[in-house]
Design an enzyme around this catalytic site. Sequence first.
Site, PDB file in Angstrom:
ATOM      1  N   TYR A   1       0.833  -1.212   0.000  1.00 55.20           N
ATOM      2  CA  TYR A   1       0.000   0.000   0.000  1.00 55.20           C
ATOM      3  C   TYR A   1       0.866   1.261   0.000  1.00 55.20           C
ATOM      4  O   TYR A   1       0.603   2.213  -0.752  1.00 55.20           O
ATOM      5  CB  TYR A   1      -0.910  -0.040   1.225  1.00 55.20           C
TER       6      TYR A   1
ATOM      7  N   LYS B   1       0.878   4.041  -2.954  1.00 56.50           N
ATOM      8  CA  LYS B   1       0.488   5.423  -2.676  1.00 56.50           C
ATOM      9  C   LYS B   1       1.628   6.397  -2.978  1.00 56.50           C
ATOM     10  O   LYS B   1       1.387   7.539  -3.391  1.00 56.50           O
ATOM     11  CB  LYS B   1       0.015   5.554  -1.228  1.00 56.50           C
TER      12      LYS B   1
END
Length: 254
Positions: free
Chosen positions: A155, A159
């Site tokens: 993640y 991001k």
Amino acid sequence: MTGRFQGRVAFVTGGSRGIGRAIVEQFAEEGAKVAIIDVNEEALQEVSAALTEKGYDFYTKVANVVNGAEVEQAMEEVYNTFGSIDILVNNAGVIRDNLLFKMTDQDWDTVMDVHLKGSFNSVRAVQKYMVEQKYGRIVNISSTSALGNRGQANYATAKAGLQGLTKTLAIELGKFGITANSVAPGFIETDMTRETAARIGISFDDLINASVAKIPVARSGKPSDIANAVAFFADEKSSFVNGQVIYVAGGPKN
């Protein structure tokens, strides 16, 4: 509300719940026609009912951002229905949290596909409409996790990648009247953070309290906090703000 998005069309991926739904509702309340794609049919039906009740103009479709053809078809339908696509918000996201040594190939690939490939599919599909009309606002939803976060190697990487994509889009598309910026939320009360609480084995209230203890403004974030930041970047008046990342986290992140 002021109606600052009157006559604009906003396309939001993953717009049926949480942050995405707050963004959709903010745009609709301020006069925009809104389009939502999502893989969650039940949640789409719920947001559709809410938007219908308030008399808003909107479009919804069950579509997966990872599938480029589905995204392109949805964009074309929205353009043909409303006559333009002025704002794109890449919000669709998933988490598959785990410590690195436990993380599977599927955990990694799923997160990369939805966040990065999904955003790529969406910006590639929308740019032709925005370039033609010489106007556009692209807002990518990143995260404070882009700075690194335990249990989120996938993640955090995705991001951070979105921030790189944002800055590149700003450089390539700026001359066409298109800006690209990114909003990076900190701790926000959503179904996704509720999943995080379950993963680490604590109650959601305990996670909120632990998070608030570290936030300078001494409260947790709400989806509306992110919607407000997105609306700033999406505003016609923000035309000289381009390639920026704003951390909406109740305090500084560096």
